[in-house]
Design a protein around this motif. Structure first.
Motif, PDB file in Angstrom:
ATOM      1  N   LEU A   1       5.457   7.014   0.512  1.00  0.00           N
ATOM      2  CA  LEU A   1       5.500   6.046   1.599  1.00  0.00           C
ATOM      3  C   LEU A   1       4.927   4.727   1.112  1.00  0.00           C
ATOM      4  O   LEU A   1       4.011   4.706   0.293  1.00  0.00           O
ATOM      5  CB  LEU A   1       4.683   6.545   2.792  1.00  0.00           C
ATOM      6  N   SER A   2       5.449   3.618   1.626  1.00  0.00           N
ATOM      7  CA  SER A   2       4.979   2.294   1.238  1.00  0.00           C
ATOM      8  C   SER A   2       4.985   1.391   2.463  1.00  0.00           C
ATOM      9  O   SER A   2       5.917   1.420   3.261  1.00  0.00           O
ATOM     10  CB  SER A   2       5.894   1.724   0.151  1.00  0.00           C
ATOM     11  N   ALA A   3       3.928   0.577   2.600  1.00  0.00           N
ATOM     12  CA  ALA A   3       3.824  -0.334   3.751  1.00  0.00           C
ATOM     13  C   ALA A   3       3.047  -1.577   3.348  1.00  0.00           C
ATOM     14  O   ALA A   3       2.357  -1.597   2.326  1.00  0.00           O
ATOM     15  CB  ALA A   3       3.125   0.357   4.907  1.00  0.00           C
ATOM     16  N   ASP A   4       3.158  -2.621   4.187  1.00  0.00           N
ATOM     17  CA  ASP A   4       2.459  -3.876   3.919  1.00  0.00           C
ATOM     18  C   ASP A   4       0.972  -3.801   4.240  1.00  0.00           C
ATOM     19  O   ASP A   4       0.195  -4.581   3.733  1.00  0.00           O
ATOM     20  CB  ASP A   4       3.077  -5.015   4.740  1.00  0.00           C
ATOM     21  N   SER A   5       0.565  -2.877   5.096  1.00  0.00           N
ATOM     22  CA  SER A   5      -0.846  -2.766   5.456  1.00  0.00           C
ATOM     23  C   SER A   5      -1.256  -1.300   5.476  1.00  0.00           C
ATOM     24  O   SER A   5      -0.421  -0.407   5.619  1.00  0.00           O
ATOM     25  CB  SER A   5      -1.110  -3.395   6.825  1.00  0.00           C
ATOM     26  N   ARG A   6      -2.543  -1.077   5.339  1.00  0.00           N
ATOM     27  CA  ARG A   6      -3.052   0.293   5.372  1.00  0.00           C
ATOM     28  C   ARG A   6      -2.865   0.921   6.744  1.00  0.00           C
ATOM     29  O   ARG A   6      -2.628   2.113   6.861  1.00  0.00           O
ATOM     30  CB  ARG A   6      -4.529   0.313   4.998  1.00  0.00           C
ATOM     31  N   THR A   7      -2.978   0.118   7.782  1.00  0.00           N
ATOM     32  CA  THR A   7      -2.821   0.635   9.134  1.00  0.00           C
ATOM     33  C   THR A   7      -1.426   1.209   9.340  1.00  0.00           C
ATOM     34  O   THR A   7      -1.263   2.311   9.878  1.00  0.00           O
ATOM     35  CB  THR A   7      -3.081  -0.485  10.165  1.00  0.00           C
ATOM     36  N   VAL A   8      -0.412   0.483   8.904  1.00  0.00           N
ATOM     37  CA  VAL A   8       0.972   0.957   9.033  1.00  0.00           C
ATOM     38  C   VAL A   8       1.168   2.205   8.183  1.00  0.00           C
ATOM     39  O   VAL A   8       1.841   3.150   8.591  1.00  0.00           O
ATOM     40  CB  VAL A   8       1.964  -0.165   8.635  1.00  0.00           C
TER      41      VAL A   8
ATOM     42  N   ILE B   1      -2.454   5.689  -3.081  1.00  0.00           N
ATOM     43  CA  ILE B   1      -2.403   5.083  -4.404  1.00  0.00           C
ATOM     44  C   ILE B   1      -3.298   3.858  -4.413  1.00  0.00           C
ATOM     45  O   ILE B   1      -3.141   2.956  -3.593  1.00  0.00           O
ATOM     46  CB  ILE B   1      -0.955   4.707  -4.774  1.00  0.00           C
ATOM     47  N   LEU B   2      -4.262   3.822  -5.335  1.00  0.00           N
ATOM     48  CA  LEU B   2      -5.175   2.697  -5.438  1.00  0.00           C
ATOM     49  C   LEU B   2      -4.596   1.588  -6.313  1.00  0.00           C
ATOM     50  O   LEU B   2      -4.516   0.451  -5.910  1.00  0.00           O
ATOM     51  CB  LEU B   2      -6.519   3.152  -6.010  1.00  0.00           C
ATOM     52  N   ARG B   3      -4.230   1.933  -7.517  1.00  0.00           N
ATOM     53  CA  ARG B   3      -3.615   0.974  -8.430  1.00  0.00           C
ATOM     54  C   ARG B   3      -2.960   1.758  -9.560  1.00  0.00           C
ATOM     55  O   ARG B   3      -3.331   2.901  -9.838  1.00  0.00           O
ATOM     56  CB  ARG B   3      -4.627  -0.017  -8.971  1.00  0.00           C
ATOM     57  N   ALA B   4      -1.994   1.136 -10.197  1.00  0.00           N
ATOM     58  CA  ALA B   4      -1.274   1.799 -11.285  1.00  0.00           C
ATOM     59  C   ALA B   4      -2.124   1.806 -12.550  1.00  0.00           C
ATOM     60  O   ALA B   4      -2.913   0.878 -12.794  1.00  0.00           O
ATOM     61  CB  ALA B   4       0.043   1.077 -11.546  1.00  0.00           C
ATOM     62  N   LEU B   5      -1.967   2.837 -13.339  1.00  0.00           N
ATOM     63  CA  LEU B   5      -2.607   2.898 -14.652  1.00  0.00           C
ATOM     64  C   LEU B   5      -1.718   2.183 -15.652  1.00  0.00           C
ATOM     65  O   LEU B   5      -0.499   2.305 -15.605  1.00  0.00           O
ATOM     66  CB  LEU B   5      -2.806   4.350 -15.083  1.00  0.00           C
ATOM     67  N   ASP B   6      -2.330   1.445 -16.572  1.00  0.00           N
ATOM     68  CA  ASP B   6      -1.568   0.728 -17.586  1.00  0.00           C
ATOM     69  C   ASP B   6      -1.328   1.677 -18.758  1.00  0.00           C
ATOM     70  O   ASP B   6      -2.223   1.925 -19.557  1.00  0.00           O
ATOM     71  CB  ASP B   6      -2.322  -0.514 -18.049  1.00  0.00           C
ATOM     72  N   LEU B   7      -0.125   2.221 -18.832  1.00  0.00           N
ATOM     73  CA  LEU B   7       0.217   3.152 -19.903  1.00  0.00           C
ATOM     74  C   LEU B   7       0.963   2.471 -21.039  1.00  0.00           C
ATOM     75  O   LEU B   7       1.330   3.111 -22.014  1.00  0.00           O
ATOM     76  CB  LEU B   7       1.066   4.297 -19.343  1.00  0.00           C
ATOM     77  N   SER B   8       1.183   1.166 -20.917  1.00  0.00           N
ATOM     78  CA  SER B   8       1.980   0.465 -21.923  1.00  0.00           C
ATOM     79  C   SER B   8       1.185   0.159 -23.180  1.00  0.00           C
ATOM     80  O   SER B   8       1.738   0.122 -24.270  1.00  0.00           O
ATOM     81  CB  SER B   8       2.556  -0.827 -21.342  1.00  0.00           C
TER      82      SER B   8
ATOM     83  N   HIS C   1       0.874  -1.168   0.000  1.00  0.00           N
ATOM     84  CA  HIS C   1       0.000   0.000   0.000  1.00  0.00           C
ATOM     85  C   HIS C   1       0.909   1.215   0.000  1.00  0.00           C
ATOM     86  O   HIS C   1       1.892   1.259   0.734  1.00  0.00           O
ATOM     87  CB  HIS C   1      -0.899  -0.008   1.235  1.00  0.00           C
ATOM     88  N   GLU C   2       0.583   2.192  -0.850  1.00  0.00           N
ATOM     89  CA  GLU C   2       1.460   3.343  -0.997  1.00  0.00           C
ATOM     90  C   GLU C   2       0.672   4.644  -0.930  1.00  0.00           C
ATOM     91  O   GLU C   2      -0.525   4.671  -1.184  1.00  0.00           O
ATOM     92  CB  GLU C   2       2.220   3.275  -2.326  1.00  0.00           C
ATOM     93  N   ALA C   3       1.387   5.710  -0.603  1.00  0.00           N
ATOM     94  CA  ALA C   3       0.796   7.041  -0.552  1.00  0.00           C
ATOM     95  C   ALA C   3       1.827   8.056  -1.010  1.00  0.00           C
ATOM     96  O   ALA C   3       3.028   7.885  -0.780  1.00  0.00           O
ATOM     97  CB  ALA C   3       0.341   7.377   0.865  1.00  0.00           C
ATOM     98  N   LEU C   4       1.351   9.089  -1.683  1.00  0.00           N
ATOM     99  CA  LEU C   4       2.165  10.261  -2.004  1.00  0.00           C
ATOM    100  C   LEU C   4       1.683  11.367  -1.075  1.00  0.00           C
ATOM    101  O   LEU C   4       0.497  11.705  -1.066  1.00  0.00           O
ATOM    102  CB  LEU C   4       1.987  10.682  -3.459  1.00  0.00           C
ATOM    103  N   VAL C   5       2.597  11.906  -0.285  1.00  0.00           N
ATOM    104  CA  VAL C   5       2.231  12.897   0.723  1.00  0.00           C
ATOM    105  C   VAL C   5       2.872  14.229   0.361  1.00  0.00           C
ATOM    106  O   VAL C   5       4.095  14.328   0.254  1.00  0.00           O
ATOM    107  CB  VAL C   5       2.683  12.452   2.130  1.00  0.00           C
ATOM    108  N   SER C   6       2.036  15.244   0.152  1.00  0.00           N
ATOM    109  CA  SER C   6       2.519  16.604  -0.076  1.00  0.00           C
ATOM    110  C   SER C   6       2.786  17.238   1.274  1.00  0.00           C
ATOM    111  O   SER C   6       1.937  17.208   2.159  1.00  0.00           O
ATOM    112  CB  SER C   6       1.469  17.422  -0.829  1.00  0.00           C
ATOM    113  N   VAL C   7       3.982  17.805   1.429  1.00  0.00           N
ATOM    114  CA  VAL C   7       4.452  18.281   2.729  1.00  0.00           C
ATOM    115  C   VAL C   7       4.796  19.763   2.662  1.00  0.00           C
ATOM    116  O   VAL C   7       5.468  20.205   1.738  1.00  0.00           O
ATOM    117  CB  VAL C   7       5.709  17.472   3.148  1.00  0.00           C
ATOM    118  N   ARG C   8       4.300  20.519   3.643  1.00  0.00           N
ATOM    119  CA  ARG C   8       4.753  21.897   3.846  1.00  0.00           C
ATOM    120  C   ARG C   8       5.350  21.965   5.232  1.00  0.00           C
ATOM    121  O   ARG C   8       4.698  21.626   6.221  1.00  0.00           O
ATOM    122  CB  ARG C   8       3.616  22.891   3.716  1.00  0.00           C
ATOM    123  N   LEU C   9       6.603  22.376   5.307  1.00  0.00           N
ATOM    124  CA  LEU C   9       7.297  22.444   6.591  1.00  0.00           C
ATOM    125  C   LEU C   9       6.802  23.629   7.407  1.00  0.00           C
ATOM    126  O   LEU C   9       6.364  24.641   6.857  1.00  0.00           O
ATOM    127  CB  LEU C   9       8.805  22.564   6.377  1.00  0.00           C
ATOM    128  N   GLY C  10       6.898  23.495   8.717  1.00  0.00           N
ATOM    129  CA  GLY C  10       6.549  24.593   9.615  1.00  0.00           C
ATOM    130  C   GLY C  10       7.549  25.725   9.460  1.00  0.00           C
ATOM    131  O   GLY C  10       8.656  25.535   8.940  1.00  0.00           O
TER     132      GLY C  10
END
Length: 135
Positions: free
Chosen positions: A80-87, A109-116, A37-46
């Protein structure tokens, strides 16, 4: 699209017709890698958080895969990438609390798009008027 309007498959659960005895995080067969399970996180620093603090935090975060400095309203994007959604949810929450991040917007990220494979070209009959060549 709202996650409430998505099908279970679009949210990342097992596709219809697959073995329901194994959980969604279990690998499909011995030859397949474990599902991530993966996520792209947009970050703004304090305002008082240095960028070096974020980099050092990410070096020790086991879920951090990649990170990029961004020239925009945000400071960085972290993958970020993890084996479970909880993590994965916990890694996003820790990024907010411990890395000096003021704003963290996660896109899971739900699933990759097939661009091939290319789409078949449309003919004049089935193509919309704006897509047909004027020649």
């Amino acid at each position: 699209m709202s996650p409430w309007r998505m099908t279970r498959w679009e949210r990342g659960d097992l596709p219809p017709g697959s073995d329901s005895d194994s959980g969604p995080d279990a690998p499909g067969s011995p030859g397949e890698p474990a599902r991530r399970h993966e996520a792209l996180v947009s970050v703004r620093l304090g305002p008082s958080a240095p960028g070096s603090h974020l980099v050092e935090y990410l070096r020790h975060e086991p879920c951090a895969v990649d990170a990029w400095w961004i020239a925009a309203d945000i400071d960085a994007v972290v993958r970020l990438s993890a084996d479970s959604r909880t993590v994965l949810h916990r890694a996003v929450a820790d990024l907010r609390r411990r890395a000096g991040v003021e704003v963290a917007a996660a896109n899971y990220i739900l699933r990759a798009l097939d661009l091939s494979t290319q789409a078949e070209p449309r003919t004049g009959k089935d193509a919309p008027a704006w897509a047909v060549s004027a020649a």
